[in-house]
Design an enzyme around this catalytic site. Structure first.
Site, mmCIF file in Angstrom:
data_model
loop_
_atom_site.group_PDB
_atom_site.id
_atom_site.type_symbol
_atom_site.label_atom_id
_atom_site.label_comp_id
_atom_site.label_asym_id
_atom_site.label_seq_id
_atom_site.Cartn_x
_atom_site.Cartn_y
_atom_site.Cartn_z
ATOM 1 C CB SER A 11 10.279 11.127 12.813
ATOM 2 O OG SER A 11 10.238 12.439 12.284
ATOM 3 C CE1 TYR A 12 15.472 7.763 6.739
ATOM 4 C CE2 TYR A 12 14.096 9.083 5.303
ATOM 5 C CZ TYR A 12 15.209 8.293 5.498
ATOM 6 O OH TYR A 12 16.043 8.041 4.449
#
Length: 848
Positions: free
Chosen positions: A329-330
Site C-alpha cells: 500500500s501507499y
DNA sequence: GCAAGGTC
C-alpha cells in the site's frame, strides 16, 4: 447539469476517492501531462444531478524562488536576500500543472478540494484555486469552492466529508507561504555566504557547497553532539564481585558495580571464603513482549536502516517502486492503526498458498487476534502488503524490504510473545545475588518476525527456598565504562521525529543531504560519523550563535507560523518579524565568522599553501597557485585574490601568452581529449571586461577588437547546431589539431589536419562566413599542383570540403544557409561581428 | 551551486 471539479493531492488518492464517491462507477482517462488521471461519473451535488470530474495535482504546484539577479551568486550580496523580491515558479514545469488544471476546469461551475488535511494541503488548495480561476468564475465564493475534510480513506469517512463540505482555510495556507519564504531567505543567505567565505580561503575543503538549512543543520547537530560525547568521554574503572555456583552458573550481584576499589574489596572479602549460597526467595511472573503496531513510514525507515542495513533514502525508493507495482500500500503515512473496515483477513488469505509465508498465514487466520490500536493521523492506512510476490520478482534489497513488510504485517495480527520469568535470590554471608530464568510460553509474533526471536536462558536447575547451593568460584572483576557509539541512523530518525525536524517524507532527504555534502559518513552498522567539516561547522555555530544549530530552533519558528495558521497573528507581521530576527542573526554571524574560521584554520590548509605554482598574476607578476580540488581555482597569495576556473576539465598555461587588457597569463581550458577547448584569461573569466561579455567567458566570447585570441579575430561563422553560438577558430592544440569550436554549445568541427598554419581572414564569403587560409608543408599538402597555401570558405570552397571533418553537419548548414542568411546577418549576435572602422572609439564604448 | 515541502 452542473460540472463539479474535484482535486486530490496525488494521482493515487484521486483514483481511490473517485472510486468511493462514484460507488465504483467512474470511468478514467489519462490527463495530457501524462502524470494525472481524470475519473468521471454522474451523481448528485447539492441535491441536484451533476457531472463529477476527479483529478489531482502532484504535490505543490509552485515553489518559491528569487527573481532575476538575486538568483546569481555573484550579482548580489547574500545579505540582500532577506529583502530581495521573490516569485512563485512552477515546481515541476514538465508537468504543466496550471495548464492541465485549467483545461480540466473548463466548463465547471464548482470546485471541491480534496487535498491532504494538513497545512501543506491547505496551501495547495489555494494553488489549485489560482490555477483554475481563469475557468471557474468567482473562485473565492463560498458557494463555488468547497473543501472536503476527511480523516481516513474509508467509505464512511469520505462520504461523510462529501456531505459536510466546508471552506478552505486561508490562514493555514498563509502559514505555509511564510515558512517557504523564511526557509528560502535564511537557507540561501547562509549557504551562499559561508560557501563563498570558506571556499575562497581553503584549498582542501572536500565539499563544493557548504550549506545551511533549518532542518539539515540541526540534523547534523545531532550527529556532532554524539561525536562530542564520545570525545569527552572519560573511561572509569569499576569493580564487581562475580560468584559462580555449581552447576556452572554466574550470579548477578545486587549492587551491580562499585566505583571504588577499596569498598569493592570489602564486599569481596565478605563473600570470598564462603562455601555455600542460600536460596532466600524464588519468584515467578508472566511477562509479555508486545506485537508491533501497524507500520508507518518512519518506523519502516528505522527498521530498514537498523535491521536491513538499507538507508532511509533507498528504503523509500524501494517502497515507492513496490507501491507502484501494486505489491504494497501507499508507503508515506504517519498512521499506525488499521481502518475499521480494513480487510485484514483478505490480505492474509493471499499468502496462504505461499511457500514462504503460507504456514504462518494459515496459523494466524486460524487464531485471529485484533491488532493493537495505534494513532490515526487521517492520512493513509498503514503500510501493508497488497499482493503476494515471488522472490524472483525482485533484486535482493527489494526482496528483503518486501519480506519485512509482509512479516511485520503478519506480526501485527499475531499474539504477543509470552514468557515466564523466574528470579532466584541467593544470600551469601549477607550479600544478595540473583539468577533470572526466562522460559518461553508462546513465541507469538516472533514466529513471523524471527529477528526478534526470544533468546532463551532457561536454568538447568530449579531452586527452592532454603536450598544450600555449592559455590564454585568468587572473583573480584575490574572493568571500565565504555564510550557511547556513534549515532545510528535509526536513532537519528527517532531524534528528528521527536524534535519535529522534517517530516516523514523529508527526513530521508535531510539525512541524504548531510552525507552528500560530506558532513557525515555512514559507517558499518549504519552509524553516522561526522567528518572534520561537519564537526568544524557545528562547533563554529556553537561559538557564534548556538541557536543556529539547536533542534529547538525549528519548533520555535513553527510556533510563530502557527500564530498565522490559527488566525491570531497577521501573515505580514509574523513573516517580517521572523525575517528580521534571522537577518540580524545573519549579520552577527558574518561579523563573527572569524570564530568559526579559527576552527577551519586548524583543520584545513589555506589556498596559499595548497596547490602548485601555475601561471602569472597580472597585478603582481608573481605565480598563482592552481587548486585542482573542486571547485578548481587560481589563488594569488600576494594579492590575496581567488579566481574560479571553468568547471571540470583542466586549465593549462597557454604558451605564456598574456591578456592585453590585464596582463594575466592566458590559460587553455580543455574538457579532455577531443572535447571542447578554448583559451581564457583568468581575470576576464571572473571579471568580464565588456558589457556584452558575460561572466565565465573565454576569449572565444571576448569582443576585444584587436587581440589575436578574441572572438573578433577568430570568429568564422554562426554555429551550425545552436541558435546563438559562433564558431571560433581554436588554436589551443595547434598545430597538432585545428578546430572550429562553438562558443556556446558543444559543436566542434575538426579542420585542416596536418596544416602548419591556419588563419581567419578579414574578408567574407558570400555565405556570410569569414574566409580562412590554410598553409601546409610541401610534403603534406592536400592541394593539387604542389600548392601549399589556399584561401577559401570552409563551407563553400570545394577544395576545402575534404579537409573539414563534419561533412554532414556542414551540408545541413548549406541547405539552411540561404534561408538563414538574411536573418542571421540582421542579428548582431549572429555570425562574426563586423570589425568597426574606428577601433579605438569602439573599444572605449566597450569598457565598463 | 542555495532551503524545505509536496510528489512522479
Amino acid at each position: 447539469m452542473p460540472n463539479v471539479l474535484m482535486v486530490a493531492e496525488k494521482p493515487s488518492l484521486a483514483a481511490s476517492l473517485a472510486n468511493i464517491l462514484s460507488n465504483g462507477k467512474s470511468s478514467s482517462r489519462k490527463g495530457f501531462n501524462g502524470a494525472c488521471s481524470i475519473h468521471e461519473w454522474t451523481g448528485s451535488f447539492r441535491n441536484q444531478p451533476a457531472k463529477f470530474k476527479f483529478t489531482s495535482v502532484c504535490g505543490h504546484i509552485n515553489g518559491l524562488d528569487f527573481t532575476g539577479k538575486y538568483n546569481s551568486w555573484d550579482r548580489c550580496d547574500p545579505c540582500d536576500l532577506f529583502g530581495a523580491p521573490t516569485e512563485k515558479k512552477e515546481a515541476t514545469p514538465k508537468l504543466k500543472m496550471p495548464a492541465f488544471l485549467s483545461s480540466e476546469a473548463r466548463g465547471c461551475e464548482y470546485l471541491v478540494l480534496w487535498l491532504d488535511c494538513d497545512k501543506e494541503g491547505e496551501n495547495i488548495c489555494f494553488e489549485v484555486m489560482d490555477a483554475v480561476s481563469d475557468q471557474i468564475r468567482n473562485i473565492r465564493s463560498p458557494s463555488v469552492t468547497y473543501r472536503a475534510r476527511f480523516s481516513a480513506i474509508t467509505d464512511k469517512d469520505i462520504k461523510h466529508a462529501m456531505n459536510n463540505l466546508v471552506q478552505p482555510n486561508e490562514n493555514e495556507a498563509r502559514s505555509v507561504d511564510a515558512r517557504q519564504e523564511l526557509d528560502l531567505r535564511v537557507g540561501c543567505a547562509f549557504t551562499r555566504f559561508q560557501t563563498k567565505f570558506f571556499q575562497g580561503k581553503y584549498g582542501d575543503l572536500d565539499s563544493s557547497l557548504i550549506s545551511f538549512g533549518p532542518c539539515q543543520t540541526p540534523t547534523l547537530g545531532f550527529c556532532v553532539q554524539r561525536h562530542d560525547e564520545i570525545q569527552q568521554f572519560k573511561p572509569e574503572s569499576f569493580w564487581y564481585v562475580q560468584v559462580t555456583i555449581e552447576p556452572e552458573l554466574k550470579l548477578d550481584w545486587q549492587r551491580v558495580r562499585i566505583f571504588e576499589k577499596e569498598i569493592a574489596m570489602i564486599f569481596y572479602n565478605i563473600v570470598k571464603d564462603q562455601r555455600e549460597a542460600v536460596v532466600e526467595q524464588v519468584t515467578s511472573k508472566d511477562s509479555f513482549k508486545s506485537r508491533p503496531l501497524a507500520l508507518n513510514t518512519v518506523e519502516l525507515m528505522r527498521c530498514a536502516s537498523a535491521g536491513l542495513g538499507i538507508g532511509p533514502h533507498t528504503a523509500m525508493q524501494i517502497a515507492e517502486k513496490l507501491y507502484t507495482q501494486g505489491y504494497i500500500s501507499y508507503p508515506r503515512t504517519e498512521t499506525t492503526t488499521y481502518p475499521a473496515n480494513f480487510d485484514l483477513r483478505g490480505v492474509l488469505k493471499q499468502f496462504e498458498r505461499s511457500s514462504d509465508y503460507g504456514e504462518d498465514a494459515r496459523n494466524i487466520l486460524n487464531d485471529f487476534v485484533t491488532p493493537r490500536k495505534g494513532t490515526d493521523c487521517g492520512d493513509h492506512p498503514p503500510i501493508t502488503p497488497m499482493k503476494l510476490a515471488h522472490s524472483s520478482d525482485f533484486d535482493s534489497d527489494t526482496r528483503r524490504l518486501y519480506d519485512f513488510i509482509v512479516r511485520h504485517f503478519m506480526g501485527t495480527l499475531s499474539r504477543d510473545l509470552k514468557y515466564k520469568s523466574t528470579t532466584t535470590t541467593f544470600n551469601i554471608n549477607g550479600e544478595t545475588f540473583t539468577a533470572t530464568s526466562n522460559v518461553l510460553i508462546d513465541a507469538g509474533y516472533t514466529k513471523v518476525m524471527t529477528w526478534q526471536a526470544f533468546g532463551k536462558n532457561e536454568l538447568a536447575t530449579l531452586f527452592q527456598v532454603g536450598d544450600r547451593v555449592k559455590m564454585k568460584e568468587v572473583k573480584l572483576i575490574e572493568s571500565q565504562t565504555g564510550p557511547p557509539s556513534y549515532l545510528t541512523e535509526s536513532d537519528l530518525i527517532s531524534l528528528m521525529e521527536k524534535h519535529g525536524i522534517g517530516t516523514d517524507a523529508s527526513i530521508p532527504v535531510h539525512i541524504n543531504n548531510i552525507t552528500q555534502r560530506n558532513y557525515v559518513t555512514i559507517e558499518s552498522g549504519r552509524k553516522l560519523k561526522p567528518t572534520t567539516l561537519g564537526i568544524v561547522l557545528v562547533h563554529g555555530y556553537q561559538k557564534i550563535d548556538p541557536e543556529l544549530v539547536l533542534p529547538t530552533m525549528r519548533s520555535a519558528v513553527e510556533k510563530q507560523l502557527n500564530l498565522i495558521a490559527h488566525g491570531t497573528a497577521d501573515f505580514r507581521a509574523v513573516t517580517k518579524h521572523a525575517i528580521e530576527i534571522f537577518r540580524l542573526k545573519f549579520l552577527y554571524f558574518v561579523k563573527n565568522i572569524a570564530n568559526m574560521d579559527s576552527l577551519f584554520e586548524v583543520s584545513f590548509s589555506s589556498l596559499a599553501e595548497s596547490g602548485k605554482a601555475h601561471s602569472r598574476c597580472g597585478k603582481c607578476r608573481r605565480y598563482m597557485k592552481y587548486i585542482q580540488q573542486k571547485p578548481a581555482r587560481l589563488h594569488c597569495s600576494h594579492c590575496d585574490e581567488t579566481y574560479v576556473l571553468p568547471i571540470g576539465g583542466i586549465a593549462r598555461v597557454y604558451r605564456e601568452l598574456k591578456c592585453p587588457l590585464d596582463d594575466f597569463e592566458l590559460l587553455a581550458w580543455s574538457s579532455g581529449n577531443k572535447g571542447r577547448s578554448f583559451p581564457f584569461c583568468p581575470y576576464c573569466y571572473n571579471n568580464p571586461p565588456f558589457n556584452d561579455m558575460s561572466r565565465a567567458s573565454g576569449c572565444n566570447n571576448c569582443t576585444h577588437p584587436t587581440c589575436q585570441h578574441s572572438l573578433i579575430s577568430l570568429g568564422v561563422s554562426s554555429c551550425i547546431e545552436c541558435e546563438k553560438g559562433v564558431l571560433v577558430l581554436d588554436c589551443t592544440s595547434s598545430p597538432k589539431n585545428w578546430k572550429l569550436g562553438c562558443n556556446s554549445c558543444d559543436c566542434i568541427i575538426n579542420i585542416f589536419d596536418d596544416a602548419v598554419k591556419v588563419s581567419v581572414e578579414e574578408d567574407t564569403c558570400e555565405c556570410g562566413s569569414q574566409l580562412m587560409t590554410a598553409v601546409y608543408k610541401q610534403e603534406k599538402t592536400p592541394f593539387p599542383d604542389g600548392i601549399t597555401e589556399k584561401k577559401g570558405c570552409v563551407f563553400c570552397s570545394s577544395e576545402f570540403a575534404p579537409l573539414i571533418e563534419k561533412h554532414k553537419a556542414v551540408e545541413n548548414r548549406r541547405l539552411n544557409s540561404s534561408r538563414g542568411r538574411g536573418r542571421g546577418r540582421g542579428r548582431s549576435h549572429r555570425g562574426r561581428p563586423k570589425v568597426p572602422k574606428d577601433k579605438m572609439s569602439q573599444l572605449a564604448a566597450y569598457f565598463v
